[in-house]
Design a protein around this motif. Sequence first.
Motif, mmCIF file in Angstrom:
data_model
loop_
_atom_site.group_PDB
_atom_site.id
_atom_site.type_symbol
_atom_site.label_atom_id
_atom_site.label_comp_id
_atom_site.label_asym_id
_atom_site.label_seq_id
_atom_site.Cartn_x
_atom_site.Cartn_y
_atom_site.Cartn_z
ATOM 1 N N THR A 129 59.358 -71.042 -29.390
ATOM 2 C CA THR A 129 60.201 -71.114 -28.199
ATOM 3 C C THR A 129 60.911 -69.795 -27.957
ATOM 4 N N VAL A 130 60.971 -69.421 -26.694
ATOM 5 C CA VAL A 130 61.707 -68.239 -26.252
ATOM 6 C C VAL A 130 62.911 -68.715 -25.450
ATOM 7 N N TYR A 131 64.034 -68.070 -25.665
ATOM 8 C CA TYR A 131 65.276 -68.476 -25.016
ATOM 9 C C TYR A 131 65.780 -67.382 -24.075
ATOM 10 N N LEU A 132 66.411 -67.830 -23.018
ATOM 11 C CA LEU A 132 67.121 -66.927 -22.114
ATOM 12 C C LEU A 132 68.573 -67.375 -22.102
ATOM 13 N N ARG A 133 69.420 -66.567 -22.701
ATOM 14 C CA ARG A 133 70.845 -66.862 -22.732
ATOM 15 C C ARG A 133 71.486 -66.167 -21.540
ATOM 16 N N MET A 134 72.203 -66.931 -20.744
ATOM 17 C CA MET A 134 72.820 -66.390 -19.533
ATOM 18 C C MET A 134 74.317 -66.649 -19.586
ATOM 19 N N ASN A 135 75.083 -65.578 -19.628
ATOM 20 C CA ASN A 135 76.539 -65.661 -19.679
ATOM 21 C C ASN A 135 77.147 -65.134 -18.385
ATOM 22 N N ASN A 136 78.390 -65.512 -18.148
ATOM 23 C CA ASN A 136 79.120 -65.048 -16.971
ATOM 24 C C ASN A 136 78.282 -65.199 -15.701
ATOM 25 N N LEU A 137 77.770 -66.385 -15.513
ATOM 26 C CA LEU A 137 76.873 -66.625 -14.388
ATOM 27 C C LEU A 137 77.576 -66.473 -13.047
ATOM 28 N N LYS A 138 76.816 -66.000 -12.074
ATOM 29 C CA LYS A 138 77.332 -65.747 -10.737
ATOM 30 C C LYS A 138 76.505 -66.545 -9.721
ATOM 31 N N PRO A 139 77.061 -66.824 -8.566
ATOM 32 C CA PRO A 139 76.293 -67.561 -7.549
ATOM 33 C C PRO A 139 74.953 -66.905 -7.219
ATOM 34 N N ASP A 140 74.886 -65.586 -7.284
ATOM 35 C CA ASP A 140 73.620 -64.895 -6.997
ATOM 36 C C ASP A 140 72.559 -65.133 -8.063
ATOM 37 N N ASP A 141 72.937 -65.728 -9.184
ATOM 38 C CA ASP A 141 71.951 -66.067 -10.215
ATOM 39 C C ASP A 141 71.244 -67.385 -9.916
ATOM 40 N N THR A 142 71.664 -68.061 -8.895
ATOM 41 C CA THR A 142 71.046 -69.326 -8.512
ATOM 42 C C THR A 142 69.571 -69.142 -8.173
ATOM 43 N N GLY A 143 68.753 -70.058 -8.666
ATOM 44 C CA GLY A 143 67.339 -70.002 -8.372
ATOM 45 C C GLY A 143 66.539 -70.832 -9.350
ATOM 46 N N VAL A 144 65.238 -70.817 -9.168
ATOM 47 C CA VAL A 144 64.327 -71.453 -10.117
ATOM 48 C C VAL A 144 63.878 -70.387 -11.109
ATOM 49 N N TYR A 145 64.038 -70.692 -12.363
ATOM 50 C CA TYR A 145 63.690 -69.751 -13.433
ATOM 51 C C TYR A 145 62.382 -70.173 -14.091
ATOM 52 N N TYR A 146 61.517 -69.200 -14.268
ATOM 53 C CA TYR A 146 60.197 -69.428 -14.840
ATOM 54 C C TYR A 146 59.993 -68.520 -16.052
ATOM 55 N N CYS A 147 59.264 -69.018 -17.026
ATOM 56 C CA CYS A 147 58.745 -68.140 -18.065
ATOM 57 C C CYS A 147 57.234 -68.032 -17.867
ATOM 58 N N ALA A 148 56.703 -66.922 -18.332
ATOM 59 C CA ALA A 148 55.292 -66.653 -18.118
ATOM 60 C C ALA A 148 54.777 -65.746 -19.209
ATOM 61 N N THR A 149 53.461 -65.788 -19.398
ATOM 62 C CA THR A 149 52.850 -64.893 -20.360
ATOM 63 C C THR A 149 51.634 -64.233 -19.738
ATOM 64 N N SER A 150 51.143 -63.219 -20.440
ATOM 65 C CA SER A 150 50.112 -62.370 -19.871
ATOM 66 C C SER A 150 49.155 -61.922 -20.953
ATOM 67 N N THR A 151 47.972 -61.502 -20.543
ATOM 68 C CA THR A 151 47.035 -60.896 -21.479
ATOM 69 C C THR A 151 47.395 -59.432 -21.733
ATOM 70 N N SER A 152 48.324 -58.900 -20.952
ATOM 71 C CA SER A 152 48.756 -57.521 -21.164
ATOM 72 C C SER A 152 49.592 -57.415 -22.432
ATOM 73 N N VAL A 153 49.571 -56.250 -23.036
ATOM 74 C CA VAL A 153 50.369 -56.027 -24.250
ATOM 75 C C VAL A 153 51.721 -55.413 -23.915
ATOM 76 N N PHE A 154 51.917 -55.023 -22.665
ATOM 77 C CA PHE A 154 53.152 -54.373 -22.273
ATOM 78 C C PHE A 154 53.938 -55.242 -21.301
ATOM 79 N N CYS A 155 55.248 -55.270 -21.501
ATOM 80 C CA CYS A 155 56.101 -56.007 -20.583
ATOM 81 C C CYS A 155 56.078 -55.349 -19.216
ATOM 82 N N SER A 156 56.160 -56.178 -18.187
ATOM 83 C CA SER A 156 56.169 -55.692 -16.821
ATOM 84 C C SER A 156 56.911 -56.692 -15.956
ATOM 85 N N ALA A 157 57.524 -56.181 -14.891
ATOM 86 C CA ALA A 157 58.202 -57.055 -13.930
ATOM 87 C C ALA A 157 57.254 -57.553 -12.849
ATOM 88 N N SER A 158 56.015 -57.118 -12.913
ATOM 89 C CA SER A 158 55.053 -57.472 -11.874
ATOM 90 C C SER A 158 54.576 -58.906 -12.032
#
Length: 124
Positions: free
Chosen positions: A78-107
């Motif tokens: 399991t991977v966790y996302l800890r979110m502190n001091n949350l703001k209204p702009d953080d509202t949304g649907v949060y997804y986790c995903a994986t890739s065949t790439s070996v490098f992290c990317s925001a794409s």
Amino acid sequence: QLQLVESGGGLVQPGGSLRLSCATSGFTLDEKIIGWFRRAPGKEREGVLCISRSGTSTIFLDSVKGRFTISRDFAKNTVYLRMNNLKPDDTGVYYCATSTSVFCSASVSLYNYWGQGTQVTVSS
């Protein structure tokens, strides 16, 4: 078969905290990068942060620096996302995903497998 399942979302007041979980199966956490993404209302899905196979984290959004952290538990796959001091702009649907790439990317297009998402609402 690779699967990812998010949980832990909910309604929280501004300044509050949440910990999202991404339960994985079909691979071990040192074999794949795991990214967290979010889609705010009316906006495109965007990369939030990522953890590499070696455990190095990369933050893609300046707005979450100092507030969001990513971690993982090998025993629980399991991977966790800890979110502190949350703001209204953080509202949304949060997804986790994986890739065949070996490098992290925001794409978004780089990621092949996605969870179903978990809703986070920050509101008073």
